[in-house]
Design a protein around this motif. Structure first.
Motif, PDB file in Angstrom:
ATOM      1  N   PRO A  54      56.731  28.402 -34.801  1.00 48.57           N
ATOM      2  CA  PRO A  54      56.201  29.650 -34.232  1.00 48.57           C
ATOM      3  C   PRO A  54      55.144  29.437 -33.147  1.00 48.57           C
ATOM      4  CG  PRO A  54      55.393  29.326 -36.462  1.00 48.57           C
ATOM      5  CD  PRO A  54      56.410  28.247 -36.207  1.00 48.57           C
ATOM      6  N   LYS A  55      54.579  28.249 -33.056  1.00 44.60           N
ATOM      7  CA  LYS A  55      53.569  27.966 -32.030  1.00 44.60           C
ATOM      8  C   LYS A  55      54.183  27.420 -30.746  1.00 44.60           C
ATOM      9  CE  LYS A  55      49.895  27.134 -35.335  1.00 44.60           C
ATOM     10  NZ  LYS A  55      48.885  26.193 -35.815  1.00 44.60           N
ATOM     11  N   CYS A  56      55.499  27.279 -30.721  1.00 38.17           N
ATOM     12  CA  CYS A  56      56.180  26.702 -29.564  1.00 38.17           C
ATOM     13  C   CYS A  56      57.146  27.709 -28.940  1.00 38.17           C
ATOM     14  CB  CYS A  56      56.958  25.451 -29.975  1.00 38.17           C
ATOM     15  SG  CYS A  56      55.945  24.131 -30.650  1.00 38.17           S
ATOM     16  N   HIS A  57      57.368  27.541 -27.631  1.00 41.64           N
ATOM     17  CA  HIS A  57      58.290  28.410 -26.891  1.00 41.64           C
ATOM     18  C   HIS A  57      59.166  27.548 -25.994  1.00 41.64           C
ATOM     19  CE1 HIS A  57      56.269  32.145 -28.018  1.00 41.64           C
ATOM     20  NE2 HIS A  57      55.146  31.462 -27.900  1.00 41.64           N
ATOM     21  N   TRP A  58      60.457  27.861 -25.964  1.00 37.55           N
ATOM     22  CA  TRP A  58      61.399  27.155 -25.095  1.00 37.55           C
ATOM     23  C   TRP A  58      61.395  27.861 -23.742  1.00 37.55           C
ATOM     24  CZ3 TRP A  58      63.539  22.592 -25.474  1.00 37.55           C
ATOM     25  CH2 TRP A  58      64.572  22.251 -24.606  1.00 37.55           C
ATOM     26  N   ILE A  64      63.699  23.034 -12.621  1.00 42.12           N
ATOM     27  CA  ILE A  64      63.062  22.009 -13.454  1.00 42.12           C
ATOM     28  C   ILE A  64      63.753  21.997 -14.805  1.00 42.12           C
ATOM     29  CG2 ILE A  64      60.875  21.248 -14.480  1.00 42.12           C
ATOM     30  CD1 ILE A  64      59.442  22.844 -12.309  1.00 42.12           C
ATOM     31  N   ASP A  65      63.786  20.844 -15.452  1.00 40.42           N
ATOM     32  CA  ASP A  65      64.413  20.745 -16.776  1.00 40.42           C
ATOM     33  C   ASP A  65      63.760  21.709 -17.762  1.00 40.42           C
ATOM     34  OD1 ASP A  65      66.074  18.740 -15.884  1.00 40.42           O
ATOM     35  OD2 ASP A  65      64.812  17.117 -16.654  1.00 40.42           O
ATOM     36  N   ASP A  66      64.577  22.281 -18.638  1.00 46.89           N
ATOM     37  CA  ASP A  66      64.069  23.152 -19.696  1.00 46.89           C
ATOM     38  C   ASP A  66      63.239  22.311 -20.659  1.00 46.89           C
ATOM     39  OD1 ASP A  66      65.694  24.899 -18.376  1.00 46.89           O
ATOM     40  OD2 ASP A  66      67.123  25.160 -20.008  1.00 46.89           O
ATOM     41  N   MET A  67      62.159  22.906 -21.160  1.00 44.75           N
ATOM     42  CA  MET A  67      61.253  22.182 -22.057  1.00 44.75           C
ATOM     43  C   MET A  67      60.644  23.114 -23.081  1.00 44.75           C
ATOM     44  SD  MET A  67      59.062  19.630 -19.602  1.00 44.75           S
ATOM     45  CE  MET A  67      58.056  19.108 -20.982  1.00 44.75           C
ATOM     46  N   CYS A  68      60.081  22.490 -24.105  1.00 47.54           N
ATOM     47  CA  CYS A  68      59.357  23.203 -25.151  1.00 47.54           C
ATOM     48  C   CYS A  68      57.865  23.126 -24.830  1.00 47.54           C
ATOM     49  CB  CYS A  68      59.662  22.553 -26.496  1.00 47.54           C
ATOM     50  SG  CYS A  68      59.005  23.459 -27.901  1.00 47.54           S
ATOM     51  N   PHE A  69      57.190  24.270 -24.853  1.00 45.73           N
ATOM     52  CA  PHE A  69      55.761  24.342 -24.558  1.00 45.73           C
ATOM     53  C   PHE A  69      55.034  25.067 -25.679  1.00 45.73           C
ATOM     54  CE2 PHE A  69      57.715  24.080 -20.359  1.00 45.73           C
ATOM     55  CZ  PHE A  69      56.906  23.146 -19.718  1.00 45.73           C
TER      56      PHE A  69
END
Length: 85
Positions: A54-58, A64-69
């Motif tokens: 729940p603390k991360c967002h795709w 730019i490459d897709d990433m998890c933040f």
């Protein structure tokens, strides 16, 4: 006056170069790295893993490459470049 400046400069340099006796690689002014959710999110290689936390967002981008933040990082990303879930 000049002597006082030299003394202050040398004492500052001594403080900076002081080493923590328990961990000789760490200087006094360097904070230890800790595993916050910022780095945990970036370590998730897939969207499925990312959205489970729940603390991360795709966040995806065309250029730019897709990433998890982390939530904080995702809010700071430019909306013109990234689209976050």
């Amino acid at each position: 006056m000049f002597t006082l400046l030299i003394i202050l400069l040398l004492s500052t340099l001594d403080l900076v170069s002081s080493i923590d006796r328990e961990n000789p690689r760490r200087s006094i002014l360097v904070l230890p790295k800790s595993k916050h959710h910022h780095s945990i999110c970036k370590e998730m290689p897939s969207k499925v893993e990312c959205v489970r936390n729940p603390k991360c967002h795709w966040c995806g981008s065309e250029s730019i490459d897709d990433m998890c933040f982390s939530s904080i990082e995702a809010q700071r990303l430019p909306q013109q470049v990234f689209s976050c879930d």
